[in-house]
Design a protein around this motif. Structure first.
Motif, PDB file in Angstrom:
ATOM      1  N   THR A 146       0.834  -1.198   0.000  1.00  0.00           N
ATOM      2  CA  THR A 146       0.000   0.000   0.000  1.00  0.00           C
ATOM      3  C   THR A 146       0.872   1.252   0.000  1.00  0.00           C
ATOM      4  O   THR A 146       0.556   2.231  -0.662  1.00  0.00           O
ATOM      5  CB  THR A 146      -0.943  -0.024   1.210  1.00  0.00           C
ATOM      6  OG1 THR A 146      -1.754  -1.190   1.097  1.00  0.00           O
ATOM      7  CG2 THR A 146      -1.836   1.185   1.255  1.00  0.00           C
TER       8      THR A 146
ATOM      9  N   VAL B 208       2.203   1.744  -3.677  1.00  0.00           N
ATOM     10  CA  VAL B 208       1.300   2.051  -4.795  1.00  0.00           C
ATOM     11  C   VAL B 208       1.507   3.460  -5.378  1.00  0.00           C
ATOM     12  O   VAL B 208       1.715   3.598  -6.584  1.00  0.00           O
ATOM     13  CB  VAL B 208      -0.173   1.793  -4.372  1.00  0.00           C
ATOM     14  CG1 VAL B 208      -1.154   2.524  -5.258  1.00  0.00           C
ATOM     15  CG2 VAL B 208      -0.452   0.302  -4.419  1.00  0.00           C
ATOM     16  N   PRO B 209       1.538   4.538  -4.553  1.00  0.00           N
ATOM     17  CA  PRO B 209       1.749   5.860  -5.159  1.00  0.00           C
ATOM     18  C   PRO B 209       3.108   5.993  -5.845  1.00  0.00           C
ATOM     19  O   PRO B 209       3.217   6.680  -6.867  1.00  0.00           O
ATOM     20  CB  PRO B 209       1.669   6.817  -3.959  1.00  0.00           C
ATOM     21  CG  PRO B 209       0.962   6.066  -2.900  1.00  0.00           C
ATOM     22  CD  PRO B 209       1.283   4.630  -3.107  1.00  0.00           C
TER      23      PRO B 209
ATOM     24  N   ALA C 280       3.070   4.443  -9.160  1.00  0.00           N
ATOM     25  CA  ALA C 280       2.409   5.358 -10.100  1.00  0.00           C
ATOM     26  C   ALA C 280       3.403   6.390 -10.615  1.00  0.00           C
ATOM     27  O   ALA C 280       3.346   6.788 -11.781  1.00  0.00           O
ATOM     28  CB  ALA C 280       1.224   6.032  -9.423  1.00  0.00           C
ATOM     29  N   THR C 281       4.311   6.835  -9.765  1.00  0.00           N
ATOM     30  CA  THR C 281       5.347   7.778 -10.204  1.00  0.00           C
ATOM     31  C   THR C 281       6.221   7.135 -11.278  1.00  0.00           C
ATOM     32  O   THR C 281       6.515   7.751 -12.305  1.00  0.00           O
ATOM     33  CB  THR C 281       6.222   8.191  -9.002  1.00  0.00           C
ATOM     34  OG1 THR C 281       5.374   8.754  -8.011  1.00  0.00           O
ATOM     35  CG2 THR C 281       7.261   9.205  -9.407  1.00  0.00           C
TER      36      THR C 281
ATOM     37  N   PHE D  77      -2.323   0.042  -9.444  1.00  0.00           N
ATOM     38  CA  PHE D  77      -3.784   0.066  -9.332  1.00  0.00           C
ATOM     39  C   PHE D  77      -4.360   1.367  -9.903  1.00  0.00           C
ATOM     40  O   PHE D  77      -5.343   1.889  -9.405  1.00  0.00           O
ATOM     41  CB  PHE D  77      -4.237  -0.076  -7.868  1.00  0.00           C
ATOM     42  CG  PHE D  77      -3.922  -1.405  -7.231  1.00  0.00           C
ATOM     43  CD1 PHE D  77      -3.209  -2.376  -7.910  1.00  0.00           C
ATOM     44  CD2 PHE D  77      -4.331  -1.695  -5.941  1.00  0.00           C
ATOM     45  CE1 PHE D  77      -2.908  -3.603  -7.329  1.00  0.00           C
ATOM     46  CE2 PHE D  77      -4.043  -2.925  -5.347  1.00  0.00           C
ATOM     47  CZ  PHE D  77      -3.329  -3.874  -6.044  1.00  0.00           C
ATOM     48  N   SER D  78      -3.722   1.918 -10.932  1.00  0.00           N
ATOM     49  CA  SER D  78      -4.161   3.170 -11.558  1.00  0.00           C
ATOM     50  C   SER D  78      -4.284   4.329 -10.570  1.00  0.00           C
ATOM     51  O   SER D  78      -5.193   5.145 -10.660  1.00  0.00           O
ATOM     52  CB  SER D  78      -5.512   2.979 -12.272  1.00  0.00           C
ATOM     53  OG  SER D  78      -5.437   1.907 -13.159  1.00  0.00           O
ATOM     54  N   TRP D  79      -3.378   4.404  -9.650  1.00  0.00           N
ATOM     55  CA  TRP D  79      -3.354   5.490  -8.670  1.00  0.00           C
ATOM     56  C   TRP D  79      -3.293   6.844  -9.370  1.00  0.00           C
ATOM     57  O   TRP D  79      -2.553   6.993 -10.352  1.00  0.00           O
ATOM     58  CB  TRP D  79      -2.130   5.302  -7.773  1.00  0.00           C
ATOM     59  CG  TRP D  79      -1.946   6.387  -6.771  1.00  0.00           C
ATOM     60  CD1 TRP D  79      -1.189   7.499  -6.914  1.00  0.00           C
ATOM     61  CD2 TRP D  79      -2.517   6.445  -5.463  1.00  0.00           C
ATOM     62  NE1 TRP D  79      -1.268   8.264  -5.775  1.00  0.00           N
ATOM     63  CE2 TRP D  79      -2.069   7.640  -4.877  1.00  0.00           C
ATOM     64  CE3 TRP D  79      -3.374   5.608  -4.749  1.00  0.00           C
ATOM     65  CZ2 TRP D  79      -2.442   8.012  -3.585  1.00  0.00           C
ATOM     66  CZ3 TRP D  79      -3.731   5.986  -3.461  1.00  0.00           C
ATOM     67  CH2 TRP D  79      -3.272   7.182  -2.889  1.00  0.00           C
ATOM     68  N   ASN D  80      -4.050   7.835  -8.884  1.00  0.00           N
ATOM     69  CA  ASN D  80      -3.983   9.139  -9.543  1.00  0.00           C
ATOM     70  C   ASN D  80      -3.712  10.310  -8.591  1.00  0.00           C
ATOM     71  O   ASN D  80      -3.689  11.446  -9.020  1.00  0.00           O
ATOM     72  CB  ASN D  80      -5.265   9.399 -10.349  1.00  0.00           C
ATOM     73  CG  ASN D  80      -6.492   9.505  -9.454  1.00  0.00           C
ATOM     74  OD1 ASN D  80      -6.400   9.326  -8.244  1.00  0.00           O
ATOM     75  ND2 ASN D  80      -7.621   9.810 -10.046  1.00  0.00           N
ATOM     76  N   GLY D  81      -3.527  10.055  -7.335  1.00  0.00           N
ATOM     77  CA  GLY D  81      -3.152  11.133  -6.422  1.00  0.00           C
ATOM     78  C   GLY D  81      -4.285  12.036  -5.993  1.00  0.00           C
ATOM     79  O   GLY D  81      -4.059  13.165  -5.568  1.00  0.00           O
TER      80      GLY D  81
ATOM     81  N   TRP E 258      -5.610  10.169  -1.020  1.00  0.00           N
ATOM     82  CA  TRP E 258      -4.480  10.401  -0.104  1.00  0.00           C
ATOM     83  C   TRP E 258      -4.946  10.405   1.342  1.00  0.00           C
ATOM     84  O   TRP E 258      -4.270   9.882   2.224  1.00  0.00           O
ATOM     85  CB  TRP E 258      -3.797  11.738  -0.414  1.00  0.00           C
ATOM     86  CG  TRP E 258      -2.760  11.692  -1.488  1.00  0.00           C
ATOM     87  CD1 TRP E 258      -2.749  12.426  -2.621  1.00  0.00           C
ATOM     88  CD2 TRP E 258      -1.572  10.891  -1.526  1.00  0.00           C
ATOM     89  NE1 TRP E 258      -1.641  12.137  -3.371  1.00  0.00           N
ATOM     90  CE2 TRP E 258      -0.904  11.202  -2.726  1.00  0.00           C
ATOM     91  CE3 TRP E 258      -1.008   9.936  -0.674  1.00  0.00           C
ATOM     92  CZ2 TRP E 258       0.312  10.601  -3.091  1.00  0.00           C
ATOM     93  CZ3 TRP E 258       0.182   9.337  -1.034  1.00  0.00           C
ATOM     94  CH2 TRP E 258       0.830   9.665  -2.223  1.00  0.00           C
TER      95      TRP E 258
ATOM     96  N   ALA F 279       7.040   9.466  -2.220  1.00  0.00           N
ATOM     97  CA  ALA F 279       6.008  10.405  -1.751  1.00  0.00           C
ATOM     98  C   ALA F 279       6.292  10.830  -0.309  1.00  0.00           C
ATOM     99  O   ALA F 279       6.130  11.999   0.045  1.00  0.00           O
ATOM    100  CB  ALA F 279       4.628   9.758  -1.853  1.00  0.00           C
TER     101      ALA F 279
END
Lengths: 173, 461
Positions: free
Chosen positions: B180, B183-184, B187-188, B206-210, B215, B439
């Motif tokens: 977990t 995941v972000p 995405a980066t 998981f297609s994280w978009n921020g 968050w 992050a």
């Protein structure tokens, strides 16, 4: 699911402090922010966006309680009803010996349950369709996005230029 | 908006980084072709792993008789290695969970790699009880499932079964916590990639978009998982110590075991983190994120936990004498002066005496001293488990069955092989995922970057 083909206008900021003051200004001007996207969690943003506190911890507590009960009831059933065995002359219902497994299952149920809940309510899973506006959002840009369907676009552009957005772009989602 | 940080605090991120530079620096190792050093290290690790597979095959084919265990000493290197690996697996969750609750910001530089290390160490640990079963393919017997034998259930009163639950829970929770957090950052990496790589990282992230709400929930989840993992990490080695403490063997049957095992676990775990981080920061060019300050604070943890372990050793000796119980007294006399005196000496000198040099700030901040000490401590903590297990069993209640034990090549191969497994997994990890939590490092930049705090801070900020 999201409606298809929505027009979005978004601005990218270089700094989270500039972003925060921009969000404050948007609130003052009663602009309806669609969402804010950031490379890392920006503290203090949630109340400005009117996001209520996450209730994930309540779910976590419930899952944990289910875990505790599952472990306790199952072990009790096995050792007092289904197949009682005498271990070293101890009583069938030997509660202290159940505590470690009750604890472990509490943690296990709570963690697994919360993680599944988290991804489900966020709509995140492999291959899910999320709104992705710009590749720099996961890098160093802080984004405020507006839907432009029923809004005065020029007003939004003025807002972006007056709050110091580095660039303003449109997207169709 | 930056957090209030005392100006005498040392910066945790050096080199006047901005957000984009952090992304560049930390993503770089996953995007370049592997260095020669990496290839060499990977070849050695993978060869050891292959030898491990061979040794497991040998053990299963020939039987446990290929080990030197006997009726007296029925736990040897296998359980020693198991406890050693589980102990190493404690630092990651300690860093990520307990230090998160204590708001220790330096954890952001090392938590990702330490958690990965935890997961791989627990995987290595899990090998040994499984192999020791002899019939690996019946390993699922340890779980309470409705079976055709009654159903006959497992013994829920047994610490060995508690261990099954503790370790599998620990592994699952650590994995979820780690992923977990990852995941972000995946995405980066995705947003910097193209083509198939982008698709794969999109699946992985998981297609994280921020999004702000994501968050918020992510932070809430991390905090609660930390709150759950904190008692969990303490429970795991406590339960491992119950394997011994609930027995009636003098030298094992001691109430000090749970805290003593937990302190020892943190001690050895941090030593392994140091070993890995010192190499990783150099090879992956992350010296500006895993700074001398990080090494210093981890050495302080090592000094503290090493001293707790030392006090525990001395307490054991004192209580053995004070109890007036001759079997207990003999067990400890035998540990220090018996046939395995050399392993007791190794344990004492590596775990208790040598870490005391970390009272010196200069040594705490020396890379070479830290590296050698981390290896020393790993050896010492292995000896500790060997002392507890083999030394105690070698002299039981019945002098006619007293025995001596030394490992066969298969047992040595299994241990070396799990090192191969561990380093293979770790090296693959350094290529696939950001080794430092991007992050989280960005979120502390304004408080702990060297342009904001410390001697070189820009005073206008």
């Amino acid at each position: 699911m999201e409606n298809q083909n929505k027009e979005v206008l978004y601005g990218l900021y270089d700094d989270e402090e500039v972003l925060m003051s921009a969000v404050k200004k948007a609130n003052e001007e009663h602009l309806d922010i669609m969402d804010v996207y950031t490379p890392f969690p920006v503290h203090g943003l949630d109340p400005l966006l009117g996001l209520s506190e996450s209730r994930l911890h309540i779910a976590g507590f419930i899952y944990g309680a289910i875990g505790t009960l599952t472990a306790f009831l199952f072990m009790t059933w096995v050792f007092t009803r289904d197949w009682p065995i005498i271990f070293g002359g101890k009583p069938y219902f030997s509660f202290p010996a159940f505590v470690p497994i009750m604890f472990e299952l509490t943690v296990l149920f709570s963690s697994v349950g919360m993680v599944i809940t988290f991804y489900t309510i966020c709509g995140l899973w492999p291959g899910s369709k999320t709104i992705r506006l710009n590749d720099r959002i996961t890098d160093d840009k802080f984004c405020i996005a507006f839907e432009t369907d029923n809004t005065d676009v020029q007003k939004l552009k003025d807002f972006f230029s007056s709050t110091g957005a580095g660039s303003v772009e449109t997207a169709t989602i | 908006m930056s957090a209030v940080v005392s100006p005498i605090r040392e910066p945790l991120i050096i080199g006047h980084k901005d957000y984009h530079q952090i992304t560049e620096d930390i993503c770089a190792p996953t995007e370049k072709t592997p260095s020669l050093m990496w290839v060499i290290a990977f070849s050695i690790s993978a060869s050891l792993l292959a030898f491990y597979v061979f040794c497991v095959g040998w053990t299963i084919w020939v039987g446990i008789g290929s080990w030197d265990l006997n009726r007296t000493i029925n736990w040897g290197w296998d359980i020693t290695n198991f406890v050693w690996w589980v102990g190493i697996g404690h630092a990651g969750t300690l860093i990520s969970a307990i230090l998160l609750l204590f708001r220790q910001k330096w954890r952001t530089g090392v938590n990702r790699a330490a958690e990965a290390m935890t997961i791989f160490a627990v995987m290595c640990a899990g090998q040994f009880p499984l192999i020791h079963m002899g019939r690996l393919w019946l390993g699922f017997f340890i779980f309470p499932y409705p079976n055709t034998r009654g159903p006959l259930w497992v013994n829920f009163n047994s610490p060995l079964l508690w261990d099954v639950f503790a370790i599998s829970t620990y592994f699952t929770v650590s994995l979820l916590f780690w992923y977990t957090g990852l995941v972000p950052d995946l995405a980066t990496v995705r947003d910097r990639a193209k083509g198939l790589r982008r698709k794969l990282y999109d699946m992985a992230s998981f297609s994280w978009n921020g999004s702000a709400k994501h968050w918020q929930r992510w932070e809430s989840l991390s905090l609660i998982l930390a709150g759950l993992a904190t008692p969990l990490v303490l429970s795991v080695h406590t339960i491992v110590s119950f394997d011994f403490a609930t027995s009636v063997i003098p030298g094992w049957h001691t109430t000090i075991f749970p805290p003593y095992f937990v302190a020892g676990a943190i001690f050895s775990g941090f030593a392994m983190v140091q070993t890995l981080m010192l190499i990783a920061r150099k090879v992956l060019n992350l010296e500006e994120y895993i700074t001398i300050e990080h090494i210093d604070v981890m050495n302080k943890v090592i000094l503290l936990t090493g001293s707790i372990v030392g006090v525990a050793y001395l307490t054991e000796l004192f209580i053995a004498w004070y109890s007036g119980y001759i079997y207990e007294q003999f067990a400890f006399y035998n540990r220090v002066m018996g046939p395995y005196w050399w392993s007791y000496l190794g344990m004492m000198s590596c775990n208790v005496i040598s870490p005391q040099i970390f009272w010196s700030r200069k040594i705490r901040r020396s890379i070479w001293w830290t590296f050698f000490m981390s290896i020393f401590i790993n050896i010492g903590m292995w000896f500790e488990r060997f002392v507890i297990i083999a030394t105690t069993l070698a002299r039981d209640y019945l002098p006619s069955s007293w025995s001596y034990y030394s490992p066969t090549w298969v047992e040595i191969g299994l241990f070396a092989g799990t090192l191969g497994l561990f380093f293979t997994l770790f090296l693959i990890f350094t290529r696939l995922a950001p080794v430092v939590a991007i992050a989280e490092v960005k979120s502390i930049l304004k408080g702990y970057g060297d342009q904001y705090t410390g001697e070189n801070a820009n005073q206008h900020h």
